[in-house]
Design a protein around this motif. Structure first.
Motif, PDB file in Angstrom:
ATOM      1  N   ALA A  69       0.849  -1.195   0.000  1.00  0.00           N
ATOM      2  CA  ALA A  69       0.000   0.000   0.000  1.00  0.00           C
ATOM      3  C   ALA A  69       0.882   1.243   0.000  1.00  0.00           C
ATOM      4  O   ALA A  69       2.030   1.208   0.424  1.00  0.00           O
ATOM      5  CB  ALA A  69      -0.901  -0.001   1.223  1.00  0.00           C
ATOM      6  N   SER A  70       0.329   2.334  -0.478  1.00  0.00           N
ATOM      7  CA  SER A  70       1.080   3.578  -0.469  1.00  0.00           C
ATOM      8  C   SER A  70       0.192   4.721  -0.010  1.00  0.00           C
ATOM      9  O   SER A  70      -1.023   4.659  -0.109  1.00  0.00           O
ATOM     10  CB  SER A  70       1.646   3.885  -1.863  1.00  0.00           C
ATOM     11  OG  SER A  70       0.608   4.121  -2.775  1.00  0.00           O
ATOM     12  N   ALA A 104       6.964  -0.888   9.354  1.00  0.00           N
ATOM     13  CA  ALA A 104       6.042  -1.250   8.275  1.00  0.00           C
ATOM     14  C   ALA A 104       6.319  -0.508   6.972  1.00  0.00           C
ATOM     15  O   ALA A 104       5.759  -0.841   5.938  1.00  0.00           O
ATOM     16  CB  ALA A 104       4.613  -0.985   8.709  1.00  0.00           C
ATOM     17  N   VAL A 105       7.185   0.486   6.995  1.00  0.00           N
ATOM     18  CA  VAL A 105       7.448   1.308   5.820  1.00  0.00           C
ATOM     19  C   VAL A 105       8.650   0.752   5.074  1.00  0.00           C
ATOM     20  O   VAL A 105       9.729   0.590   5.644  1.00  0.00           O
ATOM     21  CB  VAL A 105       7.683   2.776   6.220  1.00  0.00           C
ATOM     22  CG1 VAL A 105       8.082   3.621   5.028  1.00  0.00           C
ATOM     23  CG2 VAL A 105       6.441   3.340   6.884  1.00  0.00           C
ATOM     24  N   SER A 106       8.457   0.461   3.787  1.00  0.00           N
ATOM     25  CA  SER A 106       9.568  -0.065   2.995  1.00  0.00           C
ATOM     26  C   SER A 106      10.374   1.045   2.326  1.00  0.00           C
ATOM     27  O   SER A 106      11.567   0.894   2.110  1.00  0.00           O
ATOM     28  CB  SER A 106       9.070  -1.075   1.964  1.00  0.00           C
ATOM     29  OG  SER A 106       8.135  -0.476   1.109  1.00  0.00           O
ATOM     30  N   GLN A 132       5.726   4.140   1.017  1.00  0.00           N
ATOM     31  CA  GLN A 132       5.421   2.805   0.499  1.00  0.00           C
ATOM     32  C   GLN A 132       5.494   1.811   1.660  1.00  0.00           C
ATOM     33  O   GLN A 132       6.515   1.704   2.333  1.00  0.00           O
ATOM     34  CB  GLN A 132       6.429   2.425  -0.590  1.00  0.00           C
ATOM     35  CG  GLN A 132       6.072   1.187  -1.350  1.00  0.00           C
ATOM     36  CD  GLN A 132       4.886   1.400  -2.268  1.00  0.00           C
ATOM     37  OE1 GLN A 132       4.766   2.423  -2.906  1.00  0.00           O
ATOM     38  NE2 GLN A 132       4.005   0.434  -2.317  1.00  0.00           N
ATOM     39  N   PHE A 133       4.389   1.106   1.904  1.00  0.00           N
ATOM     40  CA  PHE A 133       4.348   0.096   2.958  1.00  0.00           C
ATOM     41  C   PHE A 133       4.818  -1.245   2.406  1.00  0.00           C
ATOM     42  O   PHE A 133       4.778  -1.477   1.198  1.00  0.00           O
ATOM     43  CB  PHE A 133       2.932  -0.053   3.512  1.00  0.00           C
ATOM     44  CG  PHE A 133       2.537   1.066   4.419  1.00  0.00           C
ATOM     45  CD1 PHE A 133       2.805   1.005   5.772  1.00  0.00           C
ATOM     46  CD2 PHE A 133       1.903   2.182   3.907  1.00  0.00           C
ATOM     47  CE1 PHE A 133       2.445   2.041   6.606  1.00  0.00           C
ATOM     48  CE2 PHE A 133       1.537   3.218   4.738  1.00  0.00           C
ATOM     49  CZ  PHE A 133       1.815   3.149   6.082  1.00  0.00           C
ATOM     50  N   ALA A 145       1.119   5.146  13.316  1.00  0.00           N
ATOM     51  CA  ALA A 145       2.532   5.440  13.570  1.00  0.00           C
ATOM     52  C   ALA A 145       3.054   6.452  12.551  1.00  0.00           C
ATOM     53  O   ALA A 145       3.771   7.395  12.910  1.00  0.00           O
ATOM     54  CB  ALA A 145       3.355   4.156  13.525  1.00  0.00           C
ATOM     55  N   VAL A 146       2.677   6.280  11.292  1.00  0.00           N
ATOM     56  CA  VAL A 146       3.066   7.242  10.265  1.00  0.00           C
ATOM     57  C   VAL A 146       2.435   8.595  10.567  1.00  0.00           C
ATOM     58  O   VAL A 146       3.099   9.635  10.526  1.00  0.00           O
ATOM     59  CB  VAL A 146       2.651   6.751   8.856  1.00  0.00           C
ATOM     60  CG1 VAL A 146       2.850   7.844   7.817  1.00  0.00           C
ATOM     61  CG2 VAL A 146       3.424   5.507   8.476  1.00  0.00           C
TER      62      VAL A 146
END
Length: 196
Positions: A69-70, A104-106, A132-133, A145-146
């Protein structure tokens, strides 16, 4: 219609105890069925063999970072002066570094990097970064968190998390942009997947 309802009403009135018992039995059966089926909801969706699904599978296998997901973060200046948002580059990069450090963030795009055309608005008052997750459906905790990291922006910078449709915010004036950035956050997932 009244020819049907009148006898029905009289029949229910004559057998009111039986009608109440039937309704209670139906209620108990519905509750038992709901309990038996459980409360786990699954919003995953796939149609094996479908061209779109095959494309998603290829994307996930070859570019796993891009298959999650983004969301997008829109940064604006809050001082109302003539300074554009690039003067707050250091603060924006700090926020983006903290978001990028979340589990969780890539990846997070740097809107000021070379080759990131279209990331800064024409009037210079807004900057757009993409988060980008690593999963298709980030949990509420991961999204929060984001959001929490984005909320730490200071130094004359205001930020909001939106979905991929935020790109148009760079093309409109600041007065219209403010009405969009005050709305709730939205997350976008890849095509064919669910959104939150």
């Amino acid at each position: 219609m009244s020819l049907f309802l009148s006898p029905l009403g009289h029949g229910i009135g004559r057998r009111r105890v039986l009608v109440v018992v039937v309704w209670l039995v139906l209620l108990v059966a519905a509750l038992a069925g709901a309990r038996t089926l459980g409360t786990h909801y699954d919003n995953t969706f796939s149609i094996p063999g479908n061209d779109s699904q095959q494309g998603q599978d290829v994307l996930a296998s070859r570019f796993p970072i891009a298959s999650g997901a983004s969301g997008q973060i829109v940064f604006t200046t809050t001082d109302g002066g003539d300074d554009d948002v690039t003067t707050a580059k250091t603060e924006i990069e700090k926020v983006l570094d903290r978001v990028g450090d979340l589990d969780a963030v890539s990846s997070v795009t740097d809107p000021f990097a070379d080759g990131q055309s279209g990331s800064v608005s024409k009037d210079g008052e807004a900057v757009l970064a993409t988060v980008q997750f690593d999963t298709m459906t980030p949990t509420t905790e991961q999204q929060d968190a984001v959001q929490s990291e984005v909320a730490t922006a200071d130094g004359g910078v205001e930020a909001v998390v939106l979905g991929d449709s935020a790109q148009h915010l760079l093309d409109i004036g600041a007065d219209k942009r403010n009405s969009f950035t005050s709305s709730p956050r939205y997350w976008h997932t890849s095509p064919g997947r669910s959104t939150q």
